[in-house]
Design an enzyme around this catalytic site. Structure first.
Site, PDB file in Angstrom:
ATOM      1  N   HIS A 357       0.867  -1.175   0.000  1.00 42.80           N
ATOM      2  CA  HIS A 357       0.000   0.000   0.000  1.00 42.80           C
ATOM      3  C   HIS A 357       0.906   1.227   0.000  1.00 42.80           C
ATOM      4  O   HIS A 357       1.684   1.431   0.931  1.00 42.80           O
ATOM      5  CB  HIS A 357      -0.921   0.000   1.221  1.00 42.80           C
ATOM      6  CG  HIS A 357      -1.910  -1.117   1.205  1.00 42.80           C
ATOM      7  ND1 HIS A 357      -2.350  -1.748   2.353  1.00 42.80           N
ATOM      8  CD2 HIS A 357      -2.550  -1.737   0.184  1.00 42.80           C
ATOM      9  CE1 HIS A 357      -3.221  -2.691   2.034  1.00 42.80           C
ATOM     10  NE2 HIS A 357      -3.351  -2.706   0.720  1.00 42.80           N
ATOM     11  N   GLU A 360       1.517   3.587   3.015  1.00 48.47           N
ATOM     12  CA  GLU A 360       2.022   3.022   4.275  1.00 48.47           C
ATOM     13  C   GLU A 360       3.554   3.018   4.179  1.00 48.47           C
ATOM     14  O   GLU A 360       4.176   2.022   3.815  1.00 48.47           O
ATOM     15  CB  GLU A 360       1.422   1.644   4.507  1.00 48.47           C
ATOM     16  CG  GLU A 360      -0.095   1.735   4.713  1.00 48.47           C
ATOM     17  CD  GLU A 360      -0.805   0.395   4.706  1.00 48.47           C
ATOM     18  OE1 GLU A 360      -0.125  -0.648   4.760  1.00 48.47           O
ATOM     19  OE2 GLU A 360      -2.047   0.391   4.637  1.00 48.47           O
ATOM     20  N   HIS A 495       3.213  -3.493   6.669  1.00 49.63           N
ATOM     21  CA  HIS A 495       2.114  -2.551   6.445  1.00 49.63           C
ATOM     22  C   HIS A 495       2.132  -1.475   7.537  1.00 49.63           C
ATOM     23  O   HIS A 495       3.052  -1.410   8.349  1.00 49.63           O
ATOM     24  CB  HIS A 495       0.775  -3.290   6.445  1.00 49.63           C
ATOM     25  CG  HIS A 495       0.528  -4.086   5.200  1.00 49.63           C
ATOM     26  ND1 HIS A 495      -0.490  -3.809   4.319  1.00 49.63           N
ATOM     27  CD2 HIS A 495       1.171  -5.162   4.689  1.00 49.63           C
ATOM     28  CE1 HIS A 495      -0.470  -4.670   3.315  1.00 49.63           C
ATOM     29  NE2 HIS A 495       0.534  -5.502   3.527  1.00 49.63           N
ATOM     30  N   GLU A 588       1.813  -5.023  10.983  1.00 50.72           N
ATOM     31  CA  GLU A 588       1.317  -3.646  11.038  1.00 50.72           C
ATOM     32  C   GLU A 588       2.231  -2.887  11.987  1.00 50.72           C
ATOM     33  O   GLU A 588       2.232  -3.114  13.193  1.00 50.72           O
ATOM     34  CB  GLU A 588      -0.129  -3.622  11.525  1.00 50.72           C
ATOM     35  CG  GLU A 588      -1.110  -4.376  10.637  1.00 50.72           C
ATOM     36  CD  GLU A 588      -1.470  -3.624   9.366  1.00 50.72           C
ATOM     37  OE1 GLU A 588      -1.130  -2.420   9.268  1.00 50.72           O
ATOM     38  OE2 GLU A 588      -2.088  -4.230   8.474  1.00 50.72           O
TER      39      GLU A 588
END
Length: 731
Positions: A357, A360, A495, A588
């Site tokens: 992404h 990110e 991410h 994350e």
């Protein structure tokens, strides 16, 4: 060509970017926001604004506007403000404060960083408000880009919202010590069910939270009214005409969407100042002792940095490209090993992938920092790094979606919002773009065809996915081909936007379920891998930190099964597990998807040990070589099966394999076409290093005959007579 000049009277400003001559207040409102999953688009017509303190929707305040517009000049100013470094470009000004407060006669430092509402550096206790509709809409929710829950009336919704009867609402931030405030960024409320955003506000400052002064328009002497938001998600930046030195800053909403509530999310731009009286404790220093390049790197800067690392450590690095993005940007990989460019027998291949992404950005910078760190420490003789580079081959892909990143980079770390730059240029979410191999495997399992008819590993690509007109991004195709070329064993996909490690399966087995616990046959291994990263990450282990958004993952050790979080069909994690030998998790990394440059040193420290420790887990389990008894050559594509685990792996072209397993005793079978299978016991201990589990396979008589006939050899008489008898029996 005409120029826009806007004079503020004692009135709410209307519109996304307004200013006053000689004392400009710049408001940046990007033209459109990308729809975020879990939110709804802006309604087409709800333009009216409700001034605070009015019951009938009318206001006695007025706006006087003179328009002398010059389009080109405005466009240049907008582009300058969206560049991430410096973030703001205010004039050198003198800040004056009421009696008894600190005075600063210094020039404002360009690009004041965020105070830390979004990144959680500012604790909940330092956020206050005049009122709140509920605890879930309290001041602690007034953080830029905070996301709401998915249910109506969720305890943690996406903004601070004042009570409807609050005639003079305010939202207040305590910086903790004297600070030079230079700007404010606001958003509306993130909600599945509501439209709420503030359209204008005033700003006040205080040193004691009792005596307040505001930003004033020099021409009129009145308090400035800053333009705010025109939709829920687009961040809007307002620079203060004169930076103010104070401890407290207060936002006072003046108008908001008609029919909605006074709701906002905010970030404050602020530079620290020295306290001559030493009345306040200094904020803890955020930094790193590693001599690394702590900046955000666009495509050109990333290539330059990777080249510098390669030139500094030419013996352990190699740069290669696995393909191109839709716009033609190369997907560069940094390979790091004591023998770059070749697969060494017995050495596992590991990878980190970031930037799937594009907005990110932290993962991208962490991989650029990691390659610098490994190079520096190898030259210094760091034994841990030396062992990593001599026992495995590391591949670092810092930007899988470079097109999306360039969009996010141009907007800047604080103004990019939650979604802009997330997708590639074709508007494809790359994390949903891999082939769904879960469904055909599960259907075959339901019909009892696994593993005798349909294999439980290396599930082939569906026909629809291989068609020329299939909706497959070039970035996705490039990564799939990369996976096929290199026998990866372990991977992590980096991410941002949360603090948690998620592991496969990412897709729920029940087609209608939005979330459902869906573990793989290797659930114990995946939980171990996830726990290793989460347990080594400083931010995840901080027991005093608050949740990023609406879920508290610390209750589960900061790990979660991906499908039990939210279903993701076509994820790279699931694809890696089902189509290759590679075990992959998603990390994350941070609540803030695009942290400010000033926060990168601390983010590196938060993740440095976790990045290294996770790579070392490739030594966990068993490893060996499957060889031919006659030739002693390795057998490619031999299948390694572990009793009780319905998922096999295969050997690489040299016959070597790696099978990640948690400690225990296992019965392992090696098999290959044309060979007799061999089963042996293999023990995995808690000691470091994979347990050696080699196999020697013997060809079957049928395979020997095939090879003899292929070589043109004559069949021995006894074997010829035996074949004739067999043919006669069949007749």
């Amino acid at each position: 060509m005409w120029a826009l000049l806007l004079l503020f009277a004692f009135a709410p400003a209307v519109g996304p970017a307004l200013g006053a001559p000689g004392n400009s207040v710049l408001g940046l409102a990007p033209p459109a926001t990308t729809e975020v999953p879990g939110s709804i688009p802006t309604p087409p017509s709800r333009p009216a604004q409700l001034p605070a303190g009015t019951a009938n929707g009318t206001s006695e305040q007025h706006v006087r506007i003179r328009v002398i517009k010059k389009k080109k000049i405005i466009m240049k100013k907008r582009r300058k403000l969206t560049h991430p470094t410096p973030l703001v470009t205010a004039k050198p000004l003198v800040t004056s404060s009421p009696g008894g407060s600190l005075n600063s006669h210094e020039k404002q430092e360009p690009g004041c960083p965020p105070l830390g509402l979004e990144s959680l550096r500012v604790s909940d206790s330092r956020l206050e408000a005049s009122s709140s509709q509920s605890f879930g809409l309290g001041p602690h929710r007034g953080r830029l880009n905070i996301q709401s829950g998915l249910e109506d009336g969720d305890l943690y919704d996406g903004a601070w919202c004042a009570e409807e009867q609050d005639a003079n609402p305010w939202f207040q931030v305590d910086a903790g010590h004297p600070t030079r405030f230079s700007g404010v960024i606001t958003q509306g409320r993130n909600s599945v069910w509501r439209y709420d955003w503030v359209t204008s506000y005033k700003v006040q400052f205080s040193n004691d939270s009792r005596t307040w002064w505001g930003s004033r328009n020099h021409s009129s002497g009145m308090d400035l009214v800053f333009p705010a938001n025109s939709d829920p998600e687009t961040p809007v930046l307002n620079l203060l005409p004169e930076p103010q030195v104070a401890r407290f800053i207060r936002l006072l909403p003046q108008t908001w969407l008609q029919g909605g509530a006074s709701c906002l999310r905010a970030e404050i731009l602020a530079c620290p100042v020295s306290d001559p009286n030493d009345l306040f404790l200094e904020a803890p220093a955020w930094g790193s002792s590693d001599p690394l390049d702590f900046r955000h790197h666009n495509y050109k800067a990333m290539r330059k940095l990777m080249k510098q690392v390669n030139e500094q450590c030419p013996n352990i690095t190699r740069i290669y490209s696995i393909g191109k993005s839709y716009q033609g940007l190369k997907l560069y990989v940094m390979e790091m090993s004591d023998q770059p460019g070749e697969h060494e027998l017995g050495e596992p291949e590991v990878r980190y992938v970031a930037g799937m992404h594009g907005n990110e950005a932290l993962g991208r910078e962490l991989l650029l920092l990691l390659m610098q760190f490994l190079c520096h420490e190898f030259l210094r003789g760091n034994p841990r790094v030396t062992r990593l580079l001599t026992e495995m081959r590391i591949h670092l892909l810092p930007s899988m979606n470079p097109d999306g990143y360039e969009i996010a980079y141009r907007r800047g770390s604080e103004l990019v919002g939650w979604a802009e730059g997330r997708w590639n240029i074709q508007s494809i979410d790359l994390n949903h773009n891999f082939a769904d191999l879960n469904t055909p495997l599960w259907e075959a399992q339901d019909e009892g065809q696994v593993p005798h008819i349909v294999p439980n590993h290396h599930v082939p690509l569906p026909t629809y996915y291989t068609l020329p007109n299939a909706t497959v991004a070039p970035e996705t195709r490039a990564v799939i081909e990369w996976m096929k070329r290199i026998p990866f064993v372990l991977s992590a996909n980096l991410h941002g936007g949360e603090l948690v490690v998620s592991y496969p399966f990412d897709m729920t087995r029940s087609p209608w379920a939005a979330r459902e616990l869906t573990p793989t046959p290797d659930d114990a291994v995946f939980r171990w891998l996830s726990t290793v990263y989460a347990g080594s990450n400083l931010a995840m282990q901080d027991t005093s930190r608050r949740p990023c958004h609406s879920q508290d993952f610390s209750m589960y050790g900061n790990i979660i099964n991906g499908a039990d979080w939210h279903t993701v069909p076509g994820s790279m994690n699931d694809f890696s597990y089902l189509h290759t030998n590679c075990f992959e998790v998603t990390v994350e990394l941070s609540c803030d998807k695009f942290p400010h440059e000033s926060e990168l040193p601390q983010e590196w420290e938060n993740n440095k040990d976790a990045l290294l420790t996770y790579l070392e887990q490739v030594r966990m389990g068993i490893a060996g070589v499957v060889r031919d008894k006659d030739t002693e050559l390795g057998i490619a594509d031999a299948v390694i099966a572990v009793d009780g685990i319905n998922h096999d792996v295969t050997t690489a072209w040299g016959g070597d394999y790696w099978r990640l397993l948690t400690p225990g005793d296992y019965m392992v079978t090696a098999s290959a076409e044309g060979y007799h299978s061999v089963t042996r016991s293999c023990r995995v201990t808690f000691e470091e290093g994979p347990f050696p589990c080699n196999f020697v396979l013997t060809k079957t008589p049928k395979q020997r005959l095939r090879e003899l006939l292929a070589a043109g050899a004559k069949v021995p008489p006894d074997l010829h007579r035996r074949l004739e008898r067999l043919r006669g029996q069949k007749d």
